[in-house]
Motif scaffolding. Structure first.
Motif, PDB file in Angstrom:
ATOM      1  N   LEU A  22      -0.597   7.168   3.839  1.00 25.86           N
ATOM      2  CA  LEU A  22      -0.694   5.929   4.593  1.00 25.86           C
ATOM      3  C   LEU A  22       0.364   5.864   5.685  1.00 25.86           C
ATOM      4  O   LEU A  22       0.126   5.290   6.751  1.00 25.86           O
ATOM      5  CB  LEU A  22      -0.548   4.739   3.640  1.00 25.86           C
ATOM      6  N   LEU A  23       1.508   6.474   5.459  1.00 25.03           N
ATOM      7  CA  LEU A  23       2.587   6.447   6.441  1.00 25.03           C
ATOM      8  C   LEU A  23       2.197   7.158   7.733  1.00 25.03           C
ATOM      9  O   LEU A  23       2.525   6.693   8.829  1.00 25.03           O
ATOM     10  CB  LEU A  23       3.854   7.076   5.854  1.00 25.03           C
ATOM     11  N   VAL A  24       1.462   8.245   7.638  1.00 24.05           N
ATOM     12  CA  VAL A  24       1.003   8.967   8.829  1.00 24.05           C
ATOM     13  C   VAL A  24       0.054   8.092   9.649  1.00 24.05           C
ATOM     14  O   VAL A  24       0.125   8.058  10.881  1.00 24.05           O
ATOM     15  CB  VAL A  24       0.328  10.298   8.431  1.00 24.05           C
ATOM     16  N   MET A  25      -0.790   7.354   8.971  1.00 21.46           N
ATOM     17  CA  MET A  25      -1.711   6.464   9.678  1.00 21.46           C
ATOM     18  C   MET A  25      -0.957   5.325  10.359  1.00 21.46           C
ATOM     19  O   MET A  25      -1.284   4.936  11.483  1.00 21.46           O
ATOM     20  CB  MET A  25      -2.751   5.924   8.712  1.00 21.46           C
ATOM     21  N   GLY A  41       3.820  -3.810  12.810  1.00 21.69           N
ATOM     22  CA  GLY A  41       4.611  -2.767  12.153  1.00 21.69           C
ATOM     23  C   GLY A  41       5.286  -3.260  10.891  1.00 21.69           C
ATOM     24  O   GLY A  41       5.325  -2.557   9.876  1.00 21.69           O
ATOM     25  N   ALA A  42       5.812  -4.481  10.936  1.00 24.81           N
ATOM     26  CA  ALA A  42       6.460  -5.045   9.742  1.00 24.81           C
ATOM     27  C   ALA A  42       5.452  -5.278   8.625  1.00 24.81           C
ATOM     28  O   ALA A  42       5.739  -5.033   7.446  1.00 24.81           O
ATOM     29  CB  ALA A  42       7.168  -6.341  10.106  1.00 24.81           C
ATOM     30  N   LEU A  83       3.220  -3.517   3.396  1.00 27.57           N
ATOM     31  CA  LEU A  83       2.117  -3.021   2.567  1.00 27.57           C
ATOM     32  C   LEU A  83       2.427  -1.652   1.975  1.00 27.57           C
ATOM     33  O   LEU A  83       2.096  -1.371   0.827  1.00 27.57           O
ATOM     34  CB  LEU A  83       0.833  -2.947   3.380  1.00 27.57           C
ATOM     35  N   LEU A  84       3.087  -0.814   2.764  1.00 28.06           N
ATOM     36  CA  LEU A  84       3.462   0.512   2.273  1.00 28.06           C
ATOM     37  C   LEU A  84       4.464   0.411   1.132  1.00 28.06           C
ATOM     38  O   LEU A  84       4.339   1.113   0.124  1.00 28.06           O
ATOM     39  CB  LEU A  84       4.034   1.350   3.414  1.00 28.06           C
ATOM     40  N   VAL A  85       5.447  -0.476   1.254  1.00 29.27           N
ATOM     41  CA  VAL A  85       6.439  -0.648   0.193  1.00 29.27           C
ATOM     42  C   VAL A  85       5.784  -1.192  -1.070  1.00 29.27           C
ATOM     43  O   VAL A  85       6.068  -0.719  -2.183  1.00 29.27           O
ATOM     44  CB  VAL A  85       7.585  -1.568   0.682  1.00 29.27           C
ATOM     45  N   CYS A  86       4.886  -2.165  -0.932  1.00 28.17           N
ATOM     46  CA  CYS A  86       4.172  -2.693  -2.104  1.00 28.17           C
ATOM     47  C   CYS A  86       3.324  -1.620  -2.764  1.00 28.17           C
ATOM     48  O   CYS A  86       3.248  -1.544  -3.998  1.00 28.17           O
ATOM     49  CB  CYS A  86       3.304  -3.875  -1.703  1.00 28.17           C
ATOM     50  N   LEU A  87       2.709  -0.779  -1.958  1.00 30.27           N
ATOM     51  CA  LEU A  87       1.876   0.299  -2.494  1.00 30.27           C
ATOM     52  C   LEU A  87       2.715   1.321  -3.244  1.00 30.27           C
ATOM     53  O   LEU A  87       2.351   1.742  -4.344  1.00 30.27           O
ATOM     54  CB  LEU A  87       1.104   0.974  -1.363  1.00 30.27           C
ATOM     55  N   VAL A  88       3.841   1.696  -2.681  1.00 30.46           N
ATOM     56  CA  VAL A  88       4.688   2.695  -3.332  1.00 30.46           C
ATOM     57  C   VAL A  88       5.285   2.140  -4.616  1.00 30.46           C
ATOM     58  O   VAL A  88       5.408   2.849  -5.620  1.00 30.46           O
ATOM     59  CB  VAL A  88       5.787   3.179  -2.362  1.00 30.46           C
TER      60      VAL A  88
END
Length: 96
Positions: free
Chosen positions: A27-30, A69-70, A75-80
């Motif tokens: 997801l980070l690459v996207m 971006g925020a 969302l990335l932090v919640c997913l991880v």
């Protein structure tokens, strides 16, 4: 000169779009490719609107990009935290 810059910006935008549309595992690459595309759009707007002294629109656009971006990073932090990694092959949204 201006036409060459426009073609270069379009080339950069379509490389970001190509990277976003490829089958990615992270997801980070996207998210990074989305930010790259929004940065290219900002530069295109900056070069086009600089002559007309419409600079306040650029501030609205930058504010929108920062909020996007925020939101993506949150969302990335919640997913991880919930899954353990950012692979979206391992996720099942039905388990929620």
């Amino acid at each position: 000169m201006l036409m060459k810059m426009f073609i270069l910006f379009l080339l950069f935008f379509f490389t970001g779009l190509y990277k976003f549309s490829m089958k990615n595992n992270h997801l980070l690459v996207m998210l990074v490719s989305l930010e790259f595309m929004s940065l290219i759009i900002f530069f295109m707007l900056m070069f086009n609107l600089w002559m007309f002294s419409e600079k306040y629109i650029l501030m609205y656009y930058l504010t929108f990009c920062v909020c996007e971006g925020a939101f993506g990073l949150s969302l990335l932090v919640c997913l991880v935290r919930s899954v353990g990694n950012d692979y979206y092959q391992n996720m099942s949204f039905l388990k929620c």
